[in-house]
Design a protein around this motif. Structure first.
Motif, PDB file in Angstrom:
ATOM      1  N   LEU A  19      58.955  -1.787  47.949  1.00 33.85           N
ATOM      2  CA  LEU A  19      58.023  -1.679  49.070  1.00 33.85           C
ATOM      3  C   LEU A  19      57.726  -3.064  49.618  1.00 33.85           C
ATOM      4  N   HIS A  20      57.705  -3.184  50.940  1.00 29.59           N
ATOM      5  CA  HIS A  20      57.458  -4.492  51.553  1.00 29.59           C
ATOM      6  C   HIS A  20      56.384  -4.363  52.626  1.00 29.59           C
ATOM      7  N   GLU A 121      56.643  -0.212  41.163  1.00 33.51           N
ATOM      8  CA  GLU A 121      55.210  -0.182  40.847  1.00 33.51           C
ATOM      9  C   GLU A 121      54.849  -1.083  39.657  1.00 33.51           C
ATOM     10  N   GLN A 122      55.690  -2.089  39.384  1.00 30.38           N
ATOM     11  CA  GLN A 122      55.470  -2.961  38.231  1.00 30.38           C
ATOM     12  C   GLN A 122      55.407  -4.445  38.579  1.00 30.38           C
ATOM     13  N   ALA A 149      47.547  -1.840  42.599  1.00 27.98           N
ATOM     14  CA  ALA A 149      46.646  -2.124  43.718  1.00 27.98           C
ATOM     15  C   ALA A 149      47.441  -2.407  45.001  1.00 27.98           C
ATOM     16  N   CYS A 150      48.531  -3.138  44.879  1.00 24.34           N
ATOM     17  CA  CYS A 150      49.368  -3.424  46.050  1.00 24.34           C
ATOM     18  C   CYS A 150      50.042  -2.148  46.557  1.00 24.34           C
ATOM     19  N   VAL A 151      50.489  -1.290  45.649  1.00 29.18           N
ATOM     20  CA  VAL A 151      51.081  -0.016  46.063  1.00 29.18           C
ATOM     21  C   VAL A 151      50.047   0.825  46.801  1.00 29.18           C
ATOM     22  N   ALA A 152      48.814   0.853  46.298  1.00 28.73           N
ATOM     23  CA  ALA A 152      47.751   1.621  46.972  1.00 28.73           C
ATOM     24  C   ALA A 152      47.513   1.069  48.376  1.00 28.73           C
ATOM     25  N   SER A 153      47.508  -0.249  48.519  1.00 25.79           N
ATOM     26  CA  SER A 153      47.337  -0.866  49.826  1.00 25.79           C
ATOM     27  C   SER A 153      48.510  -0.510  50.739  1.00 25.79           C
ATOM     28  N   PHE A 154      49.709  -0.643  50.224  1.00 27.86           N
ATOM     29  CA  PHE A 154      50.898  -0.308  50.999  1.00 27.86           C
ATOM     30  C   PHE A 154      50.855   1.156  51.435  1.00 27.86           C
ATOM     31  N   ASP A 155      50.534   2.050  50.504  1.00 32.52           N
ATOM     32  CA  ASP A 155      50.504   3.480  50.823  1.00 32.52           C
ATOM     33  C   ASP A 155      49.457   3.807  51.886  1.00 32.52           C
TER      34      ASP A 155
END
Length: 170
Positions: A19-20, A121-122, A149-155
């Motif tokens: 994810l970017h 996610e790691q 936390a970054c994945v949640a922001s990205f999502d």
């Protein structure tokens, strides 16, 4: 012999996702591709960006989802127009899913201060730029809680963002 970029190593090891999140309206002002585009020359990224696009093709071919979200100010500037123009025939063609979020629609989202990649996610790969948009470095962080936390922001951005084929920049 030049070492392979950290992002390439992380792509090669990814098994689920890459994810970017991009949040700037200008990157690499001295980039020859950008400057050629500005002068009206439509360079062939198949030559210049082949290593990255081939890597994305290999990665998505293994079943890894590669998604990019861009938060942009509207009306868009000339650099974002350049990004938009090269996205479909190159990023999307290589297998990336790309979405655009007008900055006004990002209000209320909690977004890290720096651009990033998250792999599986790691692992977070932070990207750092100076005030003019020149790349100044990166930092790999293997902290699953930070990655979450970054994945949640990205999502959250992804959920509001407009798919590339539907986005009509103003």
């Amino acid at each position: 012999m030049t070492a392979e970029p950290v992002a390439f190593q992380l792509f090669r090891g990814a098994v689920r996702s890459a994810l970017h999140l991009e949040t700037r309206d200008l990157y690499e002002p001295a980039d020859p591709d950008w400057n050629e585009w500005r002068s009206g020359h439509r360079f062939d990224p198949a030559e210049r960006w082949a290593a990255f696009h081939n890597l994305v093709r290999e990665t998505t071919g293994r079943g890894v989802a590669v998604r990019r979200a861009r938060i942009v100010s509207e009306p868009i500037n000339e650099y974002v127009r350049f990004e938009y123009d090269v996205t479909d025939p190159h990023n999307v063609a290589a297998g990336e899913q790309v979405r655009w979020l007008p900055r006004q629609q990002a209000t209320g989202l909690l977004i890290p201060a720096n651009d990033f990649w998250v792999f599986d996610e790691q692992t977070v790969l932070w990207n750092f730029f100076d005030g003019d948009g020149a790349w100044v470095g990166e930092e790999r962080v293997d902290e699953p809680e930070l990655a979450k936390a970054c994945v949640a922001s990205f999502d959250a951005v992804w959920g509001r963002a407009i798919p590339h084929k539907e986005y009509q920049p103003t």
